[in-house]
Motif scaffolding. Sequence first.
Motif, PDB file in Angstrom:
ATOM      1  N   GLY A  40       0.802  -1.216   0.000  1.00  0.00           N
ATOM      2  CA  GLY A  40       0.000   0.000   0.000  1.00  0.00           C
ATOM      3  C   GLY A  40       0.833   1.263   0.000  1.00  0.00           C
ATOM      4  O   GLY A  40       0.334   2.343  -0.356  1.00  0.00           O
ATOM      5  N   ALA A  41       2.102   1.166   0.387  1.00  0.00           N
ATOM      6  CA  ALA A  41       2.979   2.345   0.360  1.00  0.00           C
ATOM      7  C   ALA A  41       3.177   2.813  -1.074  1.00  0.00           C
ATOM      8  O   ALA A  41       3.286   2.004  -2.004  1.00  0.00           O
ATOM      9  CB  ALA A  41       4.319   2.016   1.006  1.00  0.00           C
ATOM     10  N   ILE A  42       3.226   4.122  -1.265  1.00  0.00           N
ATOM     11  CA  ILE A  42       3.413   4.704  -2.599  1.00  0.00           C
ATOM     12  C   ILE A  42       4.751   5.428  -2.636  1.00  0.00           C
ATOM     13  O   ILE A  42       5.064   6.231  -1.749  1.00  0.00           O
ATOM     14  CB  ILE A  42       2.263   5.662  -2.944  1.00  0.00           C
ATOM     15  CG1 ILE A  42       0.926   4.910  -2.947  1.00  0.00           C
ATOM     16  CG2 ILE A  42       2.494   6.319  -4.305  1.00  0.00           C
ATOM     17  CD1 ILE A  42      -0.278   5.796  -3.159  1.00  0.00           C
ATOM     18  N   TYR A  43       5.529   5.127  -3.668  1.00  0.00           N
ATOM     19  CA  TYR A  43       6.860   5.708  -3.832  1.00  0.00           C
ATOM     20  C   TYR A  43       6.982   6.410  -5.174  1.00  0.00           C
ATOM     21  O   TYR A  43       6.300   6.052  -6.149  1.00  0.00           O
ATOM     22  CB  TYR A  43       7.933   4.606  -3.800  1.00  0.00           C
ATOM     23  CG  TYR A  43       8.167   3.984  -2.451  1.00  0.00           C
ATOM     24  CD1 TYR A  43       9.155   4.471  -1.593  1.00  0.00           C
ATOM     25  CD2 TYR A  43       7.412   2.895  -2.031  1.00  0.00           C
ATOM     26  CE1 TYR A  43       9.381   3.882  -0.355  1.00  0.00           C
ATOM     27  CE2 TYR A  43       7.633   2.303  -0.797  1.00  0.00           C
ATOM     28  CZ  TYR A  43       8.616   2.803   0.038  1.00  0.00           C
ATOM     29  OH  TYR A  43       8.838   2.220   1.253  1.00  0.00           O
ATOM     30  N   ARG A  44       7.871   7.407  -5.203  1.00  0.00           N
ATOM     31  CA  ARG A  44       8.393   7.865  -6.481  1.00  0.00           C
ATOM     32  C   ARG A  44       9.586   6.965  -6.778  1.00  0.00           C
ATOM     33  O   ARG A  44      10.540   6.915  -6.010  1.00  0.00           O
ATOM     34  CB  ARG A  44       8.823   9.319  -6.435  1.00  0.00           C
ATOM     35  CG  ARG A  44       9.285   9.842  -7.802  1.00  0.00           C
ATOM     36  CD  ARG A  44      10.030  11.164  -7.704  1.00  0.00           C
ATOM     37  NE  ARG A  44       9.348  12.110  -6.857  1.00  0.00           N
ATOM     38  CZ  ARG A  44       9.908  12.682  -5.798  1.00  0.00           C
ATOM     39  NH1 ARG A  44      11.151  12.375  -5.448  1.00  0.00           N
ATOM     40  NH2 ARG A  44       9.249  13.550  -5.060  1.00  0.00           N
ATOM     41  N   ALA A  45       9.509   6.223  -7.879  1.00  0.00           N
ATOM     42  CA  ALA A  45      10.568   5.293  -8.252  1.00  0.00           C
ATOM     43  C   ALA A  45      11.236   5.756  -9.533  1.00  0.00           C
ATOM     44  O   ALA A  45      10.679   6.564 -10.289  1.00  0.00           O
ATOM     45  CB  ALA A  45       9.995   3.887  -8.446  1.00  0.00           C
ATOM     46  N   VAL A  46      12.432   5.254  -9.771  1.00  0.00           N
ATOM     47  CA  VAL A  46      13.192   5.582 -10.981  1.00  0.00           C
ATOM     48  C   VAL A  46      13.558   4.270 -11.672  1.00  0.00           C
ATOM     49  O   VAL A  46      14.085   3.355 -11.035  1.00  0.00           O
ATOM     50  CB  VAL A  46      14.460   6.392 -10.657  1.00  0.00           C
ATOM     51  CG1 VAL A  46      15.271   6.644 -11.921  1.00  0.00           C
ATOM     52  CG2 VAL A  46      14.084   7.719  -9.987  1.00  0.00           C
ATOM     53  N   VAL A  47      13.258   4.182 -12.955  1.00  0.00           N
ATOM     54  CA  VAL A  47      13.556   2.962 -13.703  1.00  0.00           C
ATOM     55  C   VAL A  47      15.064   2.758 -13.751  1.00  0.00           C
ATOM     56  O   VAL A  47      15.823   3.635 -14.168  1.00  0.00           O
ATOM     57  CB  VAL A  47      12.980   3.041 -15.132  1.00  0.00           C
ATOM     58  CG1 VAL A  47      13.383   1.808 -15.933  1.00  0.00           C
ATOM     59  CG2 VAL A  47      11.462   3.189 -15.085  1.00  0.00           C
ATOM     60  N   PRO A 183      14.184   8.817  -6.108  1.00  0.00           N
ATOM     61  CA  PRO A 183      13.357   7.887  -5.340  1.00  0.00           C
ATOM     62  C   PRO A 183      12.972   8.471  -3.980  1.00  0.00           C
ATOM     63  O   PRO A 183      13.816   9.011  -3.269  1.00  0.00           O
ATOM     64  CB  PRO A 183      14.261   6.654  -5.180  1.00  0.00           C
ATOM     65  CG  PRO A 183      15.228   6.737  -6.320  1.00  0.00           C
ATOM     66  CD  PRO A 183      15.472   8.202  -6.530  1.00  0.00           C
ATOM     67  N   GLU A 184      11.689   8.361  -3.633  1.00  0.00           N
ATOM     68  CA  GLU A 184      11.218   8.947  -2.375  1.00  0.00           C
ATOM     69  C   GLU A 184       9.899   8.292  -1.962  1.00  0.00           C
ATOM     70  O   GLU A 184       9.066   7.935  -2.802  1.00  0.00           O
ATOM     71  CB  GLU A 184      11.011  10.448  -2.547  1.00  0.00           C
ATOM     72  CG  GLU A 184      10.602  11.162  -1.265  1.00  0.00           C
ATOM     73  CD  GLU A 184      10.406  12.654  -1.457  1.00  0.00           C
ATOM     74  OE1 GLU A 184       9.755  13.271  -0.593  1.00  0.00           O
ATOM     75  OE2 GLU A 184      10.883  13.189  -2.479  1.00  0.00           O
ATOM     76  N   LEU A 185       9.722   8.129  -0.652  1.00  0.00           N
ATOM     77  CA  LEU A 185       8.450   7.653  -0.118  1.00  0.00           C
ATOM     78  C   LEU A 185       7.447   8.804  -0.153  1.00  0.00           C
ATOM     79  O   LEU A 185       7.694   9.875   0.403  1.00  0.00           O
ATOM     80  CB  LEU A 185       8.631   7.161   1.317  1.00  0.00           C
ATOM     81  CG  LEU A 185       7.356   6.752   2.058  1.00  0.00           C
ATOM     82  CD1 LEU A 185       6.700   5.548   1.401  1.00  0.00           C
ATOM     83  CD2 LEU A 185       7.663   6.459   3.533  1.00  0.00           C
ATOM     84  N   LEU A 186       6.294   8.583  -0.789  1.00  0.00           N
ATOM     85  CA  LEU A 186       5.275   9.617  -0.903  1.00  0.00           C
ATOM     86  C   LEU A 186       4.117   9.389   0.072  1.00  0.00           C
ATOM     87  O   LEU A 186       3.607  10.336   0.661  1.00  0.00           O
ATOM     88  CB  LEU A 186       4.736   9.675  -2.336  1.00  0.00           C
ATOM     89  CG  LEU A 186       5.770   9.954  -3.434  1.00  0.00           C
ATOM     90  CD1 LEU A 186       5.113   9.914  -4.803  1.00  0.00           C
ATOM     91  CD2 LEU A 186       6.456  11.304  -3.201  1.00  0.00           C
ATOM     92  N   VAL A 187       3.688   8.148   0.216  1.00  0.00           N
ATOM     93  CA  VAL A 187       2.604   7.799   1.138  1.00  0.00           C
ATOM     94  C   VAL A 187       2.999   6.517   1.856  1.00  0.00           C
ATOM     95  O   VAL A 187       3.263   5.499   1.206  1.00  0.00           O
ATOM     96  CB  VAL A 187       1.268   7.594   0.402  1.00  0.00           C
ATOM     97  CG1 VAL A 187       0.171   7.217   1.396  1.00  0.00           C
ATOM     98  CG2 VAL A 187       0.876   8.836  -0.379  1.00  0.00           C
TER      99      VAL A 187
END
Length: 344
Positions: A40-47, A183-187
Motif C-alpha cells: 500500500g505504500a506509494i513511492y516515487r521510483a526511478v527505472v 526515489p522517495e516515499l510519498l505515502v
Amino acid sequence: MKGTTIHLDEYAGRLAAARIVDGRLDDLLIAPDDDSPAPGAIYRAVVDRTMKGQGGAMVKLPGGTGFLRGAKGLQQGYALNVQVTGYAEPGKAIPVSAEPLFKSRHVIVTPGKPGYNVSRRIKDDDAREALLALAHDIAGEPGETGLILRSGAGDAPSDEVAEDIAAMLELAETVLRDTGRDPELLVDGPDPHTLAWRDWDVPDALFTEPGNFAEHGVDDMIDALSDPRVDLGGGHWMSVEPTRALVAVDVNTGTDTSLAAGLKADIAAARALPAALRCRGLGGQITVDMAPAPRKERRVIEQVLKAAFRADAIDTVLAGWTPLGHFELQRKRERLPLTKILKT
C-alpha cells in the motif's frame, strides 16, 4: 463468546490487530519489526533497467529495489509513482504496480480509471443511488480519476463518507502533482491498526485499551499459531505447515470413525482454511491432502471451498484437484508469514 470482536493492542512489542469471531481467532495483523515497505505504500521510483524477457523493469526505491510488471515503453532514468503490492520473497525485489490506488474505509480513488462505482455488496438500489449522488456532489463530474464506494459506505453516515471521499481525492491529487526525480516515499503503508479500521467490518465490540490482548486471551490464541495443528471440531483436525516450496495442509478425521468422517472433516477444513492461512500470513502455492472421501463428493467439497474463499479479501485461485486427489490453491503473498515477523 458469540459475535465479532476487534482488539487493537501490541504483541511482542509490535502493533497488532486481532479479529475474533465466535471465540476463535479469525484474522491477525502484526507489524514487522524492520524497514520492509508495507503493501500500500506509494513511492516515487526511478527505472533502473528493463527486463524484456520478464516483461517488466527493475526500479530504484529509497534504500531498495522494486520489480514492476508490464513496464512497456519505459526507459532507464524515467521517474514514476508506484505502489507496493506485497512483500518480497527472500533475495527478490519488492513487487510494485504503476497504478497506485488510494484506499480508505469508505472509498477507493482510482487515478487513470474513470467512473464512479458502488460495491456489489450494497444491494439496496436507493442506497446505491444516494452514494453515487454523494460522489458527484463531492468530486463533480467524472474525469480521469475514478471512485469506488466500498461496502462500508452503505451503512455509514453520509457526512462521514463525504469527508472520506474529499480526503482521498486531496491525497491522490497531491501525489499526482508530484514532479520530483529521485526515489522517495510519498505515502506510507498502513499499520495494523489502520488496516483493521479500513478493511474490517464494524464489530459487535471493540477493545483498544493497552493490555486487552492478555485480558481477553488473544495472546494465547496467537501463541497457539506456532502449532501447525488446527482443531476442526467433532474430533477432526488439520495440519498447516509451510515448506520452502509450498504450504502443505493435511486433513485428518481424528477420533471420528463414522462412514461420513472423511467428508465431514474435509468440509470443516474447507471452512477453516482461509482463517488458518490469514492468521499465519501464508500464501503462494497451497496443497491440501484431503481426508479420504468418495470421489462423487468432490463437488461438494469444492463448493464449500469456493464459498469460504469468496469471503476472503486476499486473492486466491482455486486450481482444482490433482491426479493424486489433492486440492491445489494459489494465494497472493500479501502478508509476511507470522514465523518471519516474530523472528525479526
